[in-house]
Design an enzyme around this catalytic site. Structure first.
Site, PDB file in Angstrom:
ATOM      1  N   TYR A 194       0.832  -1.197   0.000  1.00 51.54           N
ATOM      2  CA  TYR A 194       0.000   0.000   0.000  1.00 51.54           C
ATOM      3  C   TYR A 194       0.872   1.254   0.000  1.00 51.54           C
ATOM      4  CZ  TYR A 194       0.938   0.969   4.937  1.00 51.54           C
ATOM      5  OH  TYR A 194       1.554   1.276   6.118  1.00 51.54           O
ATOM      6  N   CYS A 195       0.232   2.373  -0.353  1.00 53.58           N
ATOM      7  CA  CYS A 195       0.884   3.685  -0.310  1.00 53.58           C
ATOM      8  C   CYS A 195      -0.177   4.698   0.127  1.00 53.58           C
ATOM      9  CB  CYS A 195       1.478   4.039  -1.674  1.00 53.58           C
ATOM     10  SG  CYS A 195       0.245   4.252  -2.981  1.00 53.58           S
ATOM     11  N   ARG A 196      -0.075   5.899  -0.316  1.00 54.56           N
ATOM     12  CA  ARG A 196      -1.038   6.930   0.089  1.00 54.56           C
ATOM     13  C   ARG A 196      -2.383   6.733  -0.607  1.00 54.56           C
ATOM     14  NH1 ARG A 196      -2.662  11.830  -1.972  1.00 54.56           N
ATOM     15  NH2 ARG A 196      -3.463  13.280  -0.429  1.00 54.56           N
TER      16      ARG A 196
END
Length: 127
Positions: free
Chosen positions: A86-88
């Site tokens: 995941y990221c932002r």
């Protein structure tokens, strides 16, 4: 004419096959269920500053924008376990999942990233 048509169909097929992603996308609920399995490695591919602000519990941080991303990933991530990335917002993690999948990792990308995760009221560390 038939040869040209057959050639065009082959070319389209190869282009489509090359454009396929080799990782899975999951929404927040699906991702949450996935990471409940303790054998799944949770990977945050944001910057160290973003990671320090908040992250998913038990996440490992490797910034996908760093030149050493794949080198660090290969050193830290077991290829025989699922990697939940995941990221932002989901864009960098999709990029990272694609790179890792090309190296033989089984990856799952969080659609909407940590923004979607927080919007659903899911736990982050620190709050």
């Amino acid at each position: 004419m038939k040869r040209l048509f057959a050639w065009l169909l082959t070319l389209i097929g190869m282009t489509t096959a090359c454009g396929q992603q080799h990782y899975e996308n999951k929404n927040v609920e699906g991702f949450d269920s996935l990471i409940a399995d303790t054998s799944v490695v949770v990977l945050d591919v944001r910057t160290t500053e973003e990671f320090a602000e908040s992250h998913l519990p038990n996440a490992i941080n490797i910034d996908v924008k760093q030149e050493t991303f794949m080198e660090k990933a290969k050193a830290l991530l077991p290829v025989d376990r699922t990697i939940a990335v995941y990221c932002r917002s989901g864009r960098r993690s999709a990029q990272a999942a694609g790179q890792l999948a090309e190296e033989g990792y089984k990856c799952v990308n969080l659609l909407g990233g940590i923004l979607a995760w927080k919007a659903m009221g899911k736990e982050c560390t620190p709050n």
